[in-house]
Design a protein around this motif. Structure first.
Motif, short mmCIF file in Angstrom:
data_model
loop_
_atom_site.label_atom_id
_atom_site.label_comp_id
_atom_site.label_asym_id
_atom_site.label_seq_id
_atom_site.Cartn_x
_atom_site.Cartn_y
_atom_site.Cartn_z
N ASP A 164 1.01 -1.08 0.07
CA ASP A 164 0.06 -0.24 0.16
C ASP A 164 0.93 1.19 -0.10
O ASP A 164 1.98 1.13 0.55
N LYS A 170 0.68 4.55 1.57
CA LYS A 170 -0.02 5.66 2.58
C LYS A 170 0.17 6.74 2.33
O LYS A 170 -1.02 7.56 2.47
N GLY A 210 -5.71 7.11 3.33
CA GLY A 210 -6.20 5.79 3.25
C GLY A 210 -5.77 4.99 2.55
O GLY A 210 -5.85 3.86 2.38
N TYR A 243 -6.42 -8.75 8.00
CA TYR A 243 -5.58 -7.76 7.12
C TYR A 243 -4.74 -7.04 7.95
O TYR A 243 -4.79 -6.38 8.68
N ARG A 297 -11.12 -6.71 7.93
CA ARG A 297 -11.84 -6.60 6.79
C ARG A 297 -10.60 -6.42 5.66
O ARG A 297 -9.66 -6.25 5.84
N GLY A 330 -8.59 -4.62 2.68
CA GLY A 330 -8.06 -3.74 2.53
C GLY A 330 -8.48 -2.55 1.40
O GLY A 330 -8.83 -3.26 0.21
N ASP A 331 -8.34 -1.48 1.68
CA ASP A 331 -8.85 -0.50 0.39
C ASP A 331 -7.61 0.24 0.20
O ASP A 331 -7.13 1.21 1.03
N PRO A 332 -6.79 0.28 -0.70
CA PRO A 332 -7.00 -0.58 -2.03
C PRO A 332 -6.63 -2.07 -2.17
O PRO A 332 -7.05 -2.68 -3.27
N GLU A 333 -6.13 -2.40 -1.21
CA GLU A 333 -5.14 -3.71 -1.40
C GLU A 333 -6.16 -4.92 -1.95
O GLU A 333 -5.35 -5.67 -2.82
N1 GLY Z 1 -5.41 0.67 2.91
C1 GLY Z 1 -5.70 0.98 4.28
C2 GLY Z 1 -6.81 0.42 4.79
O1 GLY Z 1 -7.47 -0.17 4.12
O2 GLY Z 1 -7.01 0.64 5.87
#
Ligand code: GLY
Ligand code: AMP
Length: 466
Positions: free
Chosen positions: A230, A232, A244, A294, A312, A314-317
Protein backbone atom coordinates in the motif's frame (compact mmCIF):
# COMPACT_ATOMS: atom_id res chain seq x y z
CA UNK A 1 -29.15 -22.66 -16.02
CA UNK A 2 -27.17 -20.60 -13.55
CA UNK A 3 -28.52 -20.58 -10.02
CA UNK A 4 -29.88 -17.25 -8.72
CA UNK A 5 -28.15 -15.77 -5.72
CA UNK A 6 -28.94 -12.49 -3.94
CA UNK A 7 -26.07 -10.71 -2.21
CA UNK A 8 -26.16 -7.75 0.16
CA UNK A 9 -23.11 -5.52 -0.24
CA UNK A 10 -22.42 -2.85 2.37
CA UNK A 11 -20.45 -0.29 0.45
CA UNK A 12 -17.84 2.29 1.28
CA UNK A 13 -15.60 3.29 -1.61
CA UNK A 14 -14.19 1.53 -4.65
CA UNK A 15 -13.64 -1.71 -2.72
CA UNK A 16 -17.36 -2.56 -2.96
CA UNK A 17 -17.35 -2.02 -6.74
CA UNK A 18 -14.42 -4.43 -6.99
CA UNK A 19 -16.43 -6.98 -5.00
CA UNK A 20 -19.51 -6.52 -7.16
CA UNK A 21 -17.42 -6.78 -10.34
CA UNK A 22 -15.75 -9.99 -9.16
CA UNK A 23 -19.00 -11.60 -7.95
CA UNK A 24 -20.91 -10.71 -11.09
CA UNK A 25 -18.31 -12.61 -13.15
CA UNK A 26 -19.23 -15.87 -11.42
CA UNK A 27 -19.56 -18.65 -13.96
CA UNK A 28 -21.96 -20.69 -11.87
CA UNK A 29 -24.37 -18.15 -10.41
CA UNK A 30 -26.62 -15.39 -11.66
CA UNK A 31 -25.96 -12.73 -9.07
CA UNK A 32 -28.36 -10.01 -7.91
CA UNK A 33 -27.04 -7.20 -5.73
CA UNK A 34 -28.68 -5.35 -2.84
CA UNK A 35 -26.46 -2.43 -1.95
CA UNK A 36 -26.44 -0.39 1.25
CA UNK A 37 -24.34 2.57 0.17
CA UNK A 38 -22.87 5.75 1.65
CA UNK A 39 -24.03 7.70 -1.39
CA UNK A 40 -25.40 7.20 -4.90
CA UNK A 41 -22.24 5.51 -6.21
CA UNK A 42 -22.72 5.35 -10.00
CA UNK A 43 -21.23 1.87 -10.38
CA UNK A 44 -23.30 0.36 -7.58
CA UNK A 45 -26.48 1.97 -8.89
CA UNK A 46 -25.92 0.40 -12.29
CA UNK A 47 -25.43 -3.07 -10.83
CA UNK A 48 -27.93 -3.18 -7.97
CA UNK A 49 -31.45 -4.64 -8.01
CA UNK A 50 -32.10 -2.54 -4.90
CA UNK A 51 -29.99 0.34 -3.60
CA UNK A 52 -30.32 2.39 -0.43
CA UNK A 53 -28.28 5.38 0.70
CA UNK A 54 -27.28 5.26 4.38
CA UNK A 55 -24.65 8.02 4.75
CA UNK A 56 -23.35 6.86 8.16
CA UNK A 57 -23.91 3.14 7.41
CA UNK A 58 -26.02 2.89 10.55
CA UNK A 59 -26.47 -0.74 11.58
CA UNK A 60 -30.19 -0.51 12.34
CA UNK A 61 -30.91 1.03 8.94
CA UNK A 62 -28.83 -1.66 7.22
CA UNK A 63 -30.83 -4.23 9.16
CA UNK A 64 -34.12 -2.67 7.98
CA UNK A 65 -32.94 -2.78 4.35
CA UNK A 66 -32.02 -6.45 4.66
CA UNK A 67 -35.33 -7.18 6.38
CA UNK A 68 -37.25 -5.62 3.48
CA UNK A 69 -35.46 -7.96 1.05
CA UNK A 70 -34.85 -10.97 3.28
CA UNK A 71 -36.50 -13.39 0.84
CA UNK A 72 -34.26 -12.29 -2.01
CA UNK A 73 -30.92 -12.10 -0.17
CA UNK A 74 -28.86 -15.25 0.39
CA UNK A 75 -26.02 -13.63 2.30
CA UNK A 76 -24.30 -10.30 2.92
CA UNK A 77 -20.76 -8.94 2.76
CA UNK A 78 -19.48 -6.03 4.80
CA UNK A 79 -16.13 -4.41 4.01
CA UNK A 80 -16.10 -1.06 5.85
CA UNK A 81 -14.88 -1.24 9.44
CA UNK A 82 -17.47 0.98 11.11
CA UNK A 83 -20.50 -1.31 10.73
CA UNK A 84 -18.36 -4.36 11.59
CA UNK A 85 -17.16 -2.72 14.79
CA UNK A 86 -20.74 -1.70 15.58
CA UNK A 87 -21.91 -5.31 15.24
CA UNK A 88 -23.64 -5.43 11.85
CA UNK A 89 -23.12 -9.19 11.64
CA UNK A 90 -24.66 -9.83 15.06
CA UNK A 91 -27.70 -7.63 14.37
CA UNK A 92 -28.43 -8.73 10.80
CA UNK A 93 -28.02 -12.44 11.53
CA UNK A 94 -30.10 -12.25 14.71
CA UNK A 95 -32.96 -10.21 13.25
CA UNK A 96 -33.17 -11.44 9.67
CA UNK A 97 -31.42 -14.81 9.55
CA UNK A 98 -29.28 -13.62 6.61
CA UNK A 99 -25.70 -14.88 7.01
CA UNK A 100 -23.05 -12.18 6.97
CA UNK A 101 -19.47 -12.43 5.75
CA UNK A 102 -17.50 -10.36 8.26
CA UNK A 103 -16.45 -10.93 11.85
CA UNK A 104 -18.82 -10.45 14.77
CA UNK A 105 -18.48 -7.44 17.03
CA UNK A 106 -16.47 -9.49 19.53
CA UNK A 107 -13.89 -10.32 16.87
CA UNK A 108 -13.61 -6.89 15.27
CA UNK A 109 -9.98 -6.77 16.40
CA UNK A 110 -9.57 -3.53 14.51
CA UNK A 111 -11.66 -1.68 17.12
CA UNK A 112 -8.78 -1.21 19.54
CA UNK A 113 -5.05 -0.79 18.95
CA UNK A 114 -4.46 -1.20 22.69
CA UNK A 115 -6.20 -4.59 22.76
CA UNK A 116 -4.25 -5.69 19.67
CA UNK A 117 -0.91 -4.95 21.29
CA UNK A 118 -1.95 -6.70 24.52
CA UNK A 119 -3.25 -9.72 22.62
CA UNK A 120 -0.03 -9.97 20.59
CA UNK A 121 2.01 -9.69 23.80
CA UNK A 122 0.24 -12.89 24.91
CA UNK A 123 0.18 -14.97 21.73
CA UNK A 124 2.85 -13.62 19.37
CA UNK A 125 5.16 -11.29 21.30
CA UNK A 126 7.80 -11.33 18.56
CA UNK A 127 5.38 -9.36 16.34
CA UNK A 128 5.21 -6.42 18.76
CA UNK A 129 7.58 -3.47 18.90
CA UNK A 130 8.29 -2.22 22.42
CA UNK A 131 5.21 -0.30 23.50
CA UNK A 132 3.44 1.37 26.40
CA UNK A 133 -0.23 2.17 26.79
CA UNK A 134 -1.31 5.52 28.22
CA UNK A 135 -4.88 5.26 29.46
CA UNK A 136 -7.12 8.22 30.14
CA UNK A 137 -8.40 6.44 33.22
CA UNK A 138 -4.86 6.36 34.68
CA UNK A 139 -3.50 9.81 33.89
CA UNK A 140 -4.98 13.25 34.03
CA UNK A 141 -4.45 15.15 30.79
CA UNK A 142 -1.63 17.69 31.13
CA UNK A 143 -0.56 16.41 34.55
CA UNK A 144 3.08 16.26 35.68
CA UNK A 145 2.65 12.55 36.28
CA UNK A 146 1.62 11.91 32.67
CA UNK A 147 4.51 13.95 31.33
CA UNK A 148 6.98 12.18 33.60
CA UNK A 149 5.75 8.70 32.57
CA UNK A 150 5.87 9.64 28.89
CA UNK A 151 9.37 11.15 29.17
CA UNK A 152 10.61 8.04 30.97
CA UNK A 153 9.45 5.82 28.11
CA UNK A 154 10.84 8.22 25.51
CA UNK A 155 14.22 8.03 27.25
CA UNK A 156 14.14 4.25 26.87
CA UNK A 157 13.51 4.52 23.13
CA UNK A 158 15.64 7.57 22.49
CA UNK A 159 12.43 9.40 21.44
CA UNK A 160 12.17 7.24 18.31
CA UNK A 161 8.49 6.40 18.65
CA UNK A 162 5.14 6.22 16.87
CA UNK A 163 1.98 7.47 18.61
CA UNK A 164 -1.37 5.85 17.91
CA UNK A 165 -4.91 6.50 19.04
CA UNK A 166 -6.64 3.42 20.42
CA UNK A 167 -9.54 3.70 17.97
CA UNK A 168 -9.22 3.33 14.19
CA UNK A 169 -8.56 6.59 12.37
CA UNK A 170 -8.51 5.34 8.77
CA UNK A 171 -4.68 5.25 8.77
CA UNK A 172 -4.54 8.95 9.50
CA UNK A 173 -4.16 9.12 13.28
CA UNK A 174 -0.60 7.79 13.63
CA UNK A 175 2.27 10.20 14.36
CA UNK A 176 5.88 9.18 13.79
CA UNK A 177 9.07 10.73 15.23
CA UNK A 178 11.09 12.60 12.61
CA UNK A 179 8.03 12.95 10.40
CA UNK A 180 5.09 14.34 12.36
CA UNK A 181 7.17 15.74 15.23
CA UNK A 182 10.87 16.43 15.63
CA UNK A 183 11.17 17.54 19.23
CA UNK A 184 9.73 16.28 22.49
CA UNK A 185 7.58 19.39 22.80
CA UNK A 186 6.06 18.77 19.35
CA UNK A 187 5.63 15.12 20.23
CA UNK A 188 3.90 16.08 23.47
CA UNK A 189 1.50 18.35 21.60
CA UNK A 190 0.66 15.52 19.18
CA UNK A 191 0.26 13.12 22.09
CA UNK A 192 -2.13 15.44 23.94
CA UNK A 193 -4.20 16.04 20.80
CA UNK A 194 -4.90 12.29 20.67
CA UNK A 195 -5.14 11.81 24.44
CA UNK A 196 -7.92 14.41 24.57
CA UNK A 197 -10.33 11.82 23.20
CA UNK A 198 -8.56 8.45 23.22
CA UNK A 199 -6.08 6.21 25.02
CA UNK A 200 -2.70 6.28 23.29
CA UNK A 201 -0.24 3.56 22.36
CA UNK A 202 3.35 4.80 22.30
CA UNK A 203 5.58 2.34 20.49
CA UNK A 204 9.06 1.92 19.11
CA UNK A 205 9.49 3.45 15.66
CA UNK A 206 10.11 0.55 13.31
CA UNK A 207 12.47 0.82 10.34
CA UNK A 208 11.81 -1.36 7.36
CA UNK A 209 9.51 -2.03 4.43
CA UNK A 210 5.75 -2.51 4.70
CA UNK A 211 3.57 -5.25 3.29
CA UNK A 212 -0.17 -5.84 3.52
CA UNK A 213 -1.15 -9.41 4.30
CA UNK A 214 -4.79 -10.43 3.79
CA UNK A 215 -6.41 -13.76 4.54
CA UNK A 216 -9.86 -15.24 4.21
CA UNK A 217 -11.14 -17.23 7.15
CA UNK A 218 -14.13 -19.53 7.58
CA UNK A 219 -13.57 -19.99 11.29
CA UNK A 220 -11.63 -23.21 10.80
CA UNK A 221 -8.88 -22.26 8.40
CA UNK A 222 -6.95 -19.16 7.51
CA UNK A 223 -6.26 -18.97 3.78
CA UNK A 224 -4.07 -16.05 2.71
CA UNK A 225 -4.09 -14.21 -0.60
CA UNK A 226 -0.92 -12.72 -2.15
CA UNK A 227 0.80 -9.84 -0.35
CA UNK A 228 0.40 -6.29 -1.60
CA UNK A 229 2.14 -2.99 -0.96
CA UNK A 230 0.00 0.00 0.00
CA UNK A 231 1.16 3.59 -0.60
CA UNK A 232 -0.08 5.44 2.47
CA UNK A 233 1.56 8.80 1.93
CA UNK A 234 -0.15 11.44 -0.18
CA UNK A 235 2.68 12.39 -2.55
CA UNK A 236 5.31 10.76 -4.75
CA UNK A 237 8.46 9.50 -2.98
CA UNK A 238 6.31 8.89 0.11
CA UNK A 239 6.10 12.55 1.01
CA UNK A 240 3.12 14.26 2.61
CA UNK A 241 0.57 13.12 5.11
CA UNK A 242 -0.85 9.65 5.64
CA UNK A 243 -3.99 8.93 3.65
CA UNK A 244 -6.39 6.00 3.35
CA UNK A 245 -3.99 4.66 0.68
CA UNK A 246 -3.18 6.28 -2.68
CA UNK A 247 -2.60 2.99 -4.50
CA UNK A 248 -1.01 -0.42 -4.19
CA UNK A 249 0.74 -3.11 -6.16
CA UNK A 250 0.94 -6.89 -6.22
CA UNK A 251 3.66 -8.96 -7.86
CA UNK A 252 3.16 -12.17 -9.84
CA UNK A 253 3.99 -14.28 -6.79
CA UNK A 254 2.65 -14.36 -3.23
CA UNK A 255 5.27 -12.02 -1.79
CA UNK A 256 6.69 -8.63 -2.76
CA UNK A 257 9.93 -7.86 -4.66
CA UNK A 258 11.78 -6.77 -1.51
CA UNK A 259 10.73 -9.90 0.39
CA UNK A 260 11.94 -13.49 0.32
CA UNK A 261 9.72 -16.53 0.57
CA UNK A 262 10.72 -16.94 4.24
CA UNK A 263 9.33 -13.44 5.01
CA UNK A 264 5.97 -14.53 3.68
CA UNK A 265 6.21 -17.79 5.63
CA UNK A 266 6.89 -15.77 8.77
CA UNK A 267 3.78 -13.65 8.14
CA UNK A 268 1.67 -16.76 7.70
CA UNK A 269 3.09 -18.33 10.83
CA UNK A 270 2.34 -15.27 12.93
CA UNK A 271 -1.21 -14.92 11.68
CA UNK A 272 -1.84 -18.61 12.30
CA UNK A 273 -0.66 -18.14 15.89
CA UNK A 274 -3.06 -15.24 16.35
CA UNK A 275 -5.93 -17.27 14.90
CA UNK A 276 -5.14 -20.22 17.18
CA UNK A 277 -5.05 -17.94 20.21
CA UNK A 278 -8.35 -16.25 19.31
CA UNK A 279 -10.18 -19.48 18.70
CA UNK A 280 -8.48 -21.05 21.71
CA UNK A 281 -9.59 -24.56 20.87
CA UNK A 282 -13.21 -23.47 21.30
CA UNK A 283 -16.03 -23.42 18.77
CA UNK A 284 -16.20 -19.66 18.33
CA UNK A 285 -14.04 -19.66 15.18
CA UNK A 286 -17.08 -19.10 13.02
CA UNK A 287 -17.31 -15.60 14.45
CA UNK A 288 -14.07 -14.74 12.64
CA UNK A 289 -15.66 -15.45 9.24
CA UNK A 290 -14.62 -13.08 6.45
CA UNK A 291 -11.28 -11.33 6.30
CA UNK A 292 -10.47 -10.90 9.99
CA UNK A 293 -6.72 -10.71 9.33
CA UNK A 294 -5.69 -7.88 7.10
CA UNK A 295 -2.37 -7.30 8.76
CA UNK A 296 0.04 -4.46 8.07
CA UNK A 297 3.57 -5.81 8.54
CA UNK A 298 6.87 -3.98 8.75
CA UNK A 299 9.82 -6.11 7.67
CA UNK A 300 12.70 -5.03 9.85
CA UNK A 301 16.26 -6.08 10.61
CA UNK A 302 14.79 -8.23 13.40
CA UNK A 303 12.12 -9.92 11.31
CA UNK A 304 8.49 -9.09 10.66
CA UNK A 305 6.62 -6.82 13.10
CA UNK A 306 2.92 -6.06 13.07
CA UNK A 307 1.90 -2.43 12.64
CA UNK A 308 -1.80 -3.14 12.95
CA UNK A 309 -4.50 -5.73 12.39
CA UNK A 310 -7.70 -4.86 10.53
CA UNK A 311 -10.78 -7.06 10.46
CA UNK A 312 -11.77 -6.47 6.83
CA UNK A 313 -10.31 -6.35 3.34
CA UNK A 314 -7.94 -3.47 2.62
CA UNK A 315 -8.84 -0.56 0.40
CA UNK A 316 -7.09 -0.48 -2.08
CA UNK A 317 -5.25 -3.74 -1.35
CA UNK A 318 -8.14 -6.14 -2.01
CA UNK A 319 -8.49 -4.55 -5.45
CA UNK A 320 -5.10 -6.02 -6.34
CA UNK A 321 -6.47 -9.47 -5.64
CA UNK A 322 -10.14 -9.71 -6.67
CA UNK A 323 -9.57 -9.16 -10.41
CA UNK A 324 -7.12 -12.09 -10.57
CA UNK A 325 -9.06 -14.53 -8.41
CA UNK A 326 -9.28 -17.79 -10.36
CA UNK A 327 -11.75 -19.54 -8.10
CA UNK A 328 -15.45 -18.73 -8.40
CA UNK A 329 -16.05 -15.82 -5.99
CA UNK A 330 -19.63 -16.81 -5.13
CA UNK A 331 -18.49 -20.35 -4.38
CA UNK A 332 -15.81 -18.82 -2.15
CA UNK A 333 -18.52 -16.93 -0.23
CA UNK A 334 -20.56 -20.11 0.30
CA UNK A 335 -17.46 -21.88 1.54
CA UNK A 336 -16.77 -19.08 4.00
CA UNK A 337 -20.29 -19.42 5.37
CA UNK A 338 -20.37 -23.21 5.40
CA UNK A 339 -16.92 -23.55 6.95
CA UNK A 340 -15.27 -25.57 4.20
CA UNK A 341 -12.70 -23.12 2.87
CA UNK A 342 -9.63 -24.61 1.21
CA UNK A 343 -6.57 -23.08 -0.49
CA UNK A 344 -8.03 -24.01 -3.87
CA UNK A 345 -11.05 -21.74 -3.20
CA UNK A 346 -8.74 -18.71 -3.08
CA UNK A 347 -6.40 -19.34 -5.98
CA UNK A 348 -5.10 -16.38 -7.97
CA UNK A 349 -3.66 -16.06 -11.44
CA UNK A 350 0.09 -15.34 -11.36
CA UNK A 351 -0.43 -11.78 -12.63
CA UNK A 352 0.80 -8.43 -11.35
CA UNK A 353 -1.71 -5.69 -10.55
CA UNK A 354 -1.40 -1.98 -9.83
CA UNK A 355 -4.14 0.15 -8.32
CA UNK A 356 -3.88 3.94 -8.61
CA UNK A 357 -6.40 6.22 -6.93
CA UNK A 358 -7.42 9.61 -8.30
CA UNK A 359 -8.50 11.93 -5.50
CA UNK A 360 -10.04 15.39 -5.26
CA UNK A 361 -7.92 18.55 -5.03
CA UNK A 362 -8.67 19.02 -1.34
CA UNK A 363 -7.65 15.45 -0.37
CA UNK A 364 -4.35 14.58 1.31
CA UNK A 365 -3.11 18.16 1.65
CA UNK A 366 -2.69 18.75 -2.11
CA UNK A 367 -4.67 22.00 -1.84
CA UNK A 368 -5.90 23.69 1.33
CA UNK A 369 -9.26 24.14 -0.32
CA UNK A 370 -10.87 23.67 -3.70
CA UNK A 371 -13.99 25.54 -4.70
CA UNK A 372 -14.10 24.61 -8.39
CA UNK A 373 -16.24 22.18 -10.31
CA UNK A 374 -16.27 18.62 -8.96
CA UNK A 375 -17.77 17.00 -12.04
CA UNK A 376 -15.93 13.83 -13.09
CA UNK A 377 -16.50 12.02 -16.36
CA UNK A 378 -15.28 8.43 -16.46
CA UNK A 379 -16.44 7.64 -20.00
CA UNK A 380 -12.97 8.15 -21.55
CA UNK A 381 -11.47 5.67 -19.10
CA UNK A 382 -14.26 3.15 -19.71
CA UNK A 383 -13.67 3.43 -23.45
CA UNK A 384 -10.16 2.03 -22.94
CA UNK A 385 -11.85 -1.35 -22.55
CA UNK A 386 -11.57 -1.58 -26.34
CA UNK A 387 -7.79 -1.50 -25.97
CA UNK A 388 -7.24 -3.38 -22.73
CA UNK A 389 -10.27 -5.64 -22.33
CA UNK A 390 -10.41 -7.03 -18.79
CA UNK A 391 -6.87 -5.87 -17.98
CA UNK A 392 -8.21 -2.48 -16.89
CA UNK A 393 -10.89 -1.91 -14.26
CA UNK A 394 -12.29 1.47 -13.27
CA UNK A 395 -14.04 1.63 -9.91
CA UNK A 396 -15.61 4.87 -8.66
CA UNK A 397 -15.34 5.31 -4.88
CA UNK A 398 -16.21 8.60 -3.27
CA UNK A 399 -18.34 9.70 -6.24
CA UNK A 400 -22.00 10.48 -6.59
CA UNK A 401 -24.52 10.34 -9.42
CA UNK A 402 -26.74 13.42 -9.21
CA UNK A 403 -30.14 14.22 -10.69
CA UNK A 404 -28.53 16.17 -13.57
CA UNK A 405 -27.20 12.83 -14.81
CA UNK A 406 -23.56 13.75 -14.11
CA UNK A 407 -21.15 12.19 -11.64
CA UNK A 408 -19.27 14.24 -9.03
CA UNK A 409 -16.30 13.70 -6.73
CA UNK A 410 -17.10 13.96 -3.03
CA UNK A 411 -14.45 14.39 -0.33
CA UNK A 412 -12.48 11.16 -0.28
CA UNK A 413 -10.67 8.89 -2.77
CA UNK A 414 -12.76 9.39 -5.91
CA UNK A 415 -11.96 6.62 -8.36
CA UNK A 416 -9.35 3.95 -8.85
CA UNK A 417 -7.85 2.45 -11.93
CA UNK A 418 -6.65 -1.16 -11.71
CA UNK A 419 -4.13 -2.41 -14.27
CA UNK A 420 -3.47 -6.13 -14.67
CA UNK A 421 -0.36 -7.39 -16.45
CA UNK A 422 2.42 -9.91 -16.79
CA UNK A 423 4.72 -7.67 -14.74
CA UNK A 424 4.26 -4.80 -12.28
CA UNK A 425 5.58 -2.45 -14.98
CA UNK A 426 2.92 -3.59 -17.49
CA UNK A 427 0.18 -3.37 -14.90
CA UNK A 428 1.29 0.13 -13.90
CA UNK A 429 1.27 1.38 -17.50
CA UNK A 430 -2.34 0.22 -17.88
CA UNK A 431 -3.40 1.64 -14.52
CA UNK A 432 -1.90 5.04 -15.39
CA UNK A 433 -3.50 5.04 -18.83
CA UNK A 434 -6.84 4.61 -17.07
CA UNK A 435 -6.04 7.54 -14.79
CA UNK A 436 -5.00 9.80 -17.69
CA UNK A 437 -8.34 9.22 -19.37
CA UNK A 438 -10.46 10.37 -16.44
CA UNK A 439 -11.86 13.84 -17.10
CA UNK A 440 -12.13 15.94 -13.95
CA UNK A 441 -10.25 17.98 -11.36
CA UNK A 442 -8.53 15.09 -9.60
CA UNK A 443 -4.89 14.27 -8.84
CA UNK A 444 -2.93 11.10 -8.13
CA UNK A 445 0.48 9.68 -7.28
CA UNK A 446 2.47 8.71 -10.36
CA UNK A 447 4.87 6.34 -8.65
CA UNK A 448 2.60 3.50 -7.48
CA UNK A 449 4.52 0.35 -8.44
CA UNK A 450 7.21 2.42 -10.19
CA UNK A 451 10.47 0.56 -10.69
CA UNK A 452 12.46 3.29 -8.88
CA UNK A 453 10.16 2.99 -5.84
CA UNK A 454 10.46 -0.79 -5.78
CA UNK A 455 14.24 -0.63 -6.30
CA UNK A 456 14.47 1.67 -3.28
CA UNK A 457 12.54 -0.84 -1.15
CA UNK A 458 14.82 -3.66 -2.31
CA UNK A 459 17.92 -1.56 -1.55
CA UNK A 460 16.70 -0.53 1.89
CA UNK A 461 15.81 -4.08 2.83
CA UNK A 462 19.26 -5.27 1.76
CA UNK A 463 20.93 -2.55 3.82
CA UNK A 464 18.85 -3.43 6.85
CA UNK A 465 19.76 -7.07 6.59
CA UNK A 466 23.45 -6.65 5.89
N1 GLY B 1 -5.20 0.68 2.88
C1 GLY B 1 -5.52 1.03 4.21
C2 GLY B 1 -6.75 0.43 4.75
O1 GLY B 1 -7.54 -0.20 4.07
O2 GLY B 1 -6.95 0.62 5.94
P1 AMP C 1 -1.35 2.11 11.05
O1 AMP C 1 -2.63 2.89 11.03
O2 AMP C 1 -1.00 1.54 12.38
O3 AMP C 1 -1.23 1.12 9.93
O4 AMP C 1 -0.22 3.18 10.74
C1 AMP C 1 -0.23 4.00 9.58
C2 AMP C 1 1.19 4.16 9.11
O5 AMP C 1 1.99 4.73 10.13
C3 AMP C 1 1.87 2.84 8.78
O6 AMP C 1 1.58 2.41 7.49
C4 AMP C 1 3.31 3.16 8.97
O7 AMP C 1 3.83 3.81 7.81
C5 AMP C 1 3.29 4.16 10.10
N1 AMP C 1 3.56 3.46 11.37
C6 AMP C 1 2.67 2.88 12.21
N2 AMP C 1 3.27 2.32 13.28
C7 AMP C 1 4.59 2.53 13.13
C8 AMP C 1 5.76 2.19 13.88
N3 AMP C 1 5.69 1.54 15.04
N4 AMP C 1 6.95 2.57 13.38
C9 AMP C 1 7.06 3.26 12.22
N5 AMP C 1 6.02 3.61 11.47
C10 AMP C 1 4.78 3.26 11.91
Amino acid sequence: MAERVGILVISYGSRACGMIDALSRSGDYEVHFYVADRQRNPYNLRHADAHVVIPDLDVQRIRDFVDAHRDEIDFGICCPEKPIIEGVRDVVERDTGVAMICPTKRYAIEASKVSQRLMLAECCPEANPRFKVFRRSEYERGSEELRRALWEFLDELDSEVALKPDEPAAGKGVGVWGEHFRSREELYEYFISIFRSSDVVVEEKLKGEESSFQAFCDGRRVVPVPDTRDYKRAFDYDMGQNTGGMGSYKDTKDWLPFMERHDRDEEERMVQKIFNALVGGGDRGDELRGMPFYVAFMHTRDGAKILEINSRPGDPEILNVLPVLKSDPVELCFRLIEGNLSPSSVECEPKATVVTYAVPMDYGGYRERYSGDRKVDLSGAYRLKERYGDSLRIYPGSMELRSDGNTYALGSRAVCSVGIGESIEDARAISLDGIRNIDGALWNRWDIGASHHIARSVRRMKELRS
